[in-house]
Scaffold this motif. Structure first.
Motif, PDB file in Angstrom:
ATOM      1  N   ALA A  30      -6.670   4.475  -5.393  1.00 49.10           N
ATOM      2  CA  ALA A  30      -6.986   4.750  -6.795  1.00 49.10           C
ATOM      3  C   ALA A  30      -6.315   6.051  -7.241  1.00 49.10           C
ATOM      4  O   ALA A  30      -6.199   6.998  -6.480  1.00 49.10           O
ATOM      5  CB  ALA A  30      -8.497   4.860  -6.984  1.00 49.10           C
ATOM      6  N   GLU A  31      -5.850   6.043  -8.490  1.00 47.90           N
ATOM      7  CA  GLU A  31      -5.232   7.232  -9.073  1.00 47.90           C
ATOM      8  C   GLU A  31      -6.129   7.757 -10.184  1.00 47.90           C
ATOM      9  O   GLU A  31      -6.882   7.008 -10.793  1.00 47.90           O
ATOM     10  CB  GLU A  31      -3.883   6.877  -9.687  1.00 47.90           C
ATOM     11  CG  GLU A  31      -2.844   6.467  -8.684  1.00 47.90           C
ATOM     12  CD  GLU A  31      -1.520   6.176  -9.361  1.00 47.90           C
ATOM     13  OE1 GLU A  31      -1.298   6.583 -10.513  1.00 47.90           O
ATOM     14  OE2 GLU A  31      -0.685   5.515  -8.717  1.00 47.90           O
ATOM     15  N   THR A  44       0.696  -1.003  -5.803  1.00 47.57           N
ATOM     16  CA  THR A  44      -0.023  -1.013  -4.520  1.00 47.57           C
ATOM     17  C   THR A  44       0.253  -2.234  -3.650  1.00 47.57           C
ATOM     18  O   THR A  44      -0.196  -2.278  -2.508  1.00 47.57           O
ATOM     19  CB  THR A  44      -1.548  -0.937  -4.748  1.00 47.57           C
ATOM     20  OG1 THR A  44      -1.958  -2.096  -5.483  1.00 47.57           O
ATOM     21  CG2 THR A  44      -1.930   0.321  -5.481  1.00 47.57           C
ATOM     22  N   GLY A  45       0.947  -3.208  -4.168  1.00 47.37           N
ATOM     23  CA  GLY A  45       1.214  -4.396  -3.359  1.00 47.37           C
ATOM     24  C   GLY A  45      -0.015  -5.260  -3.165  1.00 47.37           C
ATOM     25  O   GLY A  45      -0.191  -5.830  -2.106  1.00 47.37           O
ATOM     26  N   GLN A  75       0.809  -1.219   0.000  1.00 47.17           N
ATOM     27  CA  GLN A  75       0.000   0.000   0.000  1.00 47.17           C
ATOM     28  C   GLN A  75       0.850   1.280   0.000  1.00 47.17           C
ATOM     29  O   GLN A  75       0.476   2.284   0.610  1.00 47.17           O
ATOM     30  CB  GLN A  75      -0.970   0.008   1.186  1.00 47.17           C
ATOM     31  CG  GLN A  75      -1.998  -1.081   1.115  1.00 47.17           C
ATOM     32  CD  GLN A  75      -3.078  -0.959   2.175  1.00 47.17           C
ATOM     33  OE1 GLN A  75      -3.083  -0.052   2.995  1.00 47.17           O
ATOM     34  NE2 GLN A  75      -4.014  -1.886   2.151  1.00 47.17           N
ATOM     35  N   ASP A  76       1.970   1.240  -0.700  1.00 48.08           N
ATOM     36  CA  ASP A  76       2.857   2.412  -0.755  1.00 48.08           C
ATOM     37  C   ASP A  76       3.275   2.664  -2.207  1.00 48.08           C
ATOM     38  O   ASP A  76       4.399   2.351  -2.610  1.00 48.08           O
ATOM     39  CB  ASP A  76       4.082   2.195   0.132  1.00 48.08           C
ATOM     40  CG  ASP A  76       4.877   3.466   0.341  1.00 48.08           C
ATOM     41  OD1 ASP A  76       4.657   4.452  -0.390  1.00 48.08           O
ATOM     42  OD2 ASP A  76       5.736   3.458   1.239  1.00 48.08           O
ATOM     43  N   PRO A  77       2.360   3.220  -3.024  1.00 49.73           N
ATOM     44  CA  PRO A  77       2.657   3.432  -4.441  1.00 49.73           C
ATOM     45  C   PRO A  77       3.904   4.265  -4.692  1.00 49.73           C
ATOM     46  O   PRO A  77       4.677   3.965  -5.598  1.00 49.73           O
ATOM     47  CB  PRO A  77       1.411   4.136  -4.979  1.00 49.73           C
ATOM     48  CG  PRO A  77       0.312   3.736  -4.052  1.00 49.73           C
ATOM     49  CD  PRO A  77       0.972   3.609  -2.713  1.00 49.73           C
ATOM     50  N   ALA A  78       4.152   5.296  -3.885  1.00 57.28           N
ATOM     51  CA  ALA A  78       5.329   6.142  -4.107  1.00 57.28           C
ATOM     52  C   ALA A  78       6.616   5.332  -3.930  1.00 57.28           C
ATOM     53  O   ALA A  78       7.548   5.440  -4.747  1.00 57.28           O
ATOM     54  CB  ALA A  78       5.309   7.332  -3.160  1.00 57.28           C
ATOM     55  N   GLU A  96      -6.945   9.112 -13.985  1.00 60.38           N
ATOM     56  CA  GLU A  96      -6.553   8.532 -15.275  1.00 60.38           C
ATOM     57  C   GLU A  96      -5.130   8.909 -15.678  1.00 60.38           C
ATOM     58  O   GLU A  96      -4.386   8.095 -16.207  1.00 60.38           O
ATOM     59  CB  GLU A  96      -7.536   8.957 -16.358  1.00 60.38           C
ATOM     60  CG  GLU A  96      -7.265   8.323 -17.698  1.00 60.38           C
ATOM     61  CD  GLU A  96      -8.325   8.670 -18.721  1.00 60.38           C
ATOM     62  OE1 GLU A  96      -7.976   8.686 -19.913  1.00 60.38           O
ATOM     63  OE2 GLU A  96      -9.472   8.932 -18.333  1.00 60.38           O
ATOM     64  N   ASN A  97      -4.738  10.146 -15.453  1.00 58.55           N
ATOM     65  CA  ASN A  97      -3.399  10.587 -15.812  1.00 58.55           C
ATOM     66  C   ASN A  97      -2.496  10.678 -14.573  1.00 58.55           C
ATOM     67  O   ASN A  97      -1.638  11.545 -14.482  1.00 58.55           O
ATOM     68  CB  ASN A  97      -3.458  11.939 -16.515  1.00 58.55           C
ATOM     69  CG  ASN A  97      -4.129  11.835 -17.862  1.00 58.55           C
ATOM     70  OD1 ASN A  97      -3.942  10.866 -18.583  1.00 58.55           O
ATOM     71  ND2 ASN A  97      -4.941  12.807 -18.200  1.00 58.55           N
ATOM     72  N   GLY A  98      -2.683   9.756 -13.632  1.00 59.06           N
ATOM     73  CA  GLY A  98      -1.935   9.767 -12.388  1.00 59.06           C
ATOM     74  C   GLY A  98      -0.476   9.380 -12.569  1.00 59.06           C
ATOM     75  O   GLY A  98      -0.033   9.058 -13.674  1.00 59.06           O
ATOM     76  N   PRO A  99       0.288   9.385 -11.498  1.00 62.39           N
ATOM     77  CA  PRO A  99       1.724   9.160 -11.582  1.00 62.39           C
ATOM     78  C   PRO A  99       2.126   7.760 -12.040  1.00 62.39           C
ATOM     79  O   PRO A  99       3.196   7.568 -12.601  1.00 62.39           O
ATOM     80  CB  PRO A  99       2.224   9.430 -10.173  1.00 62.39           C
ATOM     81  CG  PRO A  99       1.034   9.269  -9.299  1.00 62.39           C
ATOM     82  CD  PRO A  99      -0.150   9.652 -10.140  1.00 62.39           C
ATOM     83  N   THR A 100       1.287   6.773 -11.797  1.00 64.92           N
ATOM     84  CA  THR A 100       1.639   5.424 -12.230  1.00 64.92           C
ATOM     85  C   THR A 100       1.141   5.183 -13.642  1.00 64.92           C
ATOM     86  O   THR A 100       1.792   4.568 -14.427  1.00 64.92           O
ATOM     87  CB  THR A 100       1.041   4.365 -11.289  1.00 64.92           C
ATOM     88  OG1 THR A 100       1.479   4.639  -9.969  1.00 64.92           O
ATOM     89  CG2 THR A 100       1.473   2.973 -11.661  1.00 64.92           C
TER      90      THR A 100
END
Length: 69
Positions: free
Chosen positions: A62-63, A52-53, A22-25, A65-69
């Protein structure tokens, strides 16, 4: 049957590694280094839900649509 010898080689990179739960960054930072090592591959395969693991808390992670991932 068609002869496939004239087709170019396909370079694959398969990345399997531990994930930060749970640590996307943290996962993006970790995978950025791994992706640098895979530079030049035609296709890079990452684990499902690598950012997200495998968390089931999709609403919190949730991110857009144009999120960092």
């Amino acid at each position: 049957m068609r002869d496939i010898n004239p087709l170019p080689d396909l370079g694959l990179a398969l990345i399997q590694t531990e994930l930060a739960w749970q640590d996307p960054a943290a996962n993006r930072t970790h995978f950025q280094a791994l992706l640098e090592q895979a530079r030049g591959a035609d296709l890079i395969v990452l684990p499902e839900m690598f950012s997200t693991g495998f968390s089931m808390d999709s609403a919190a992670l949730a991110e857009p649509e144009n999120g960092p991932t």
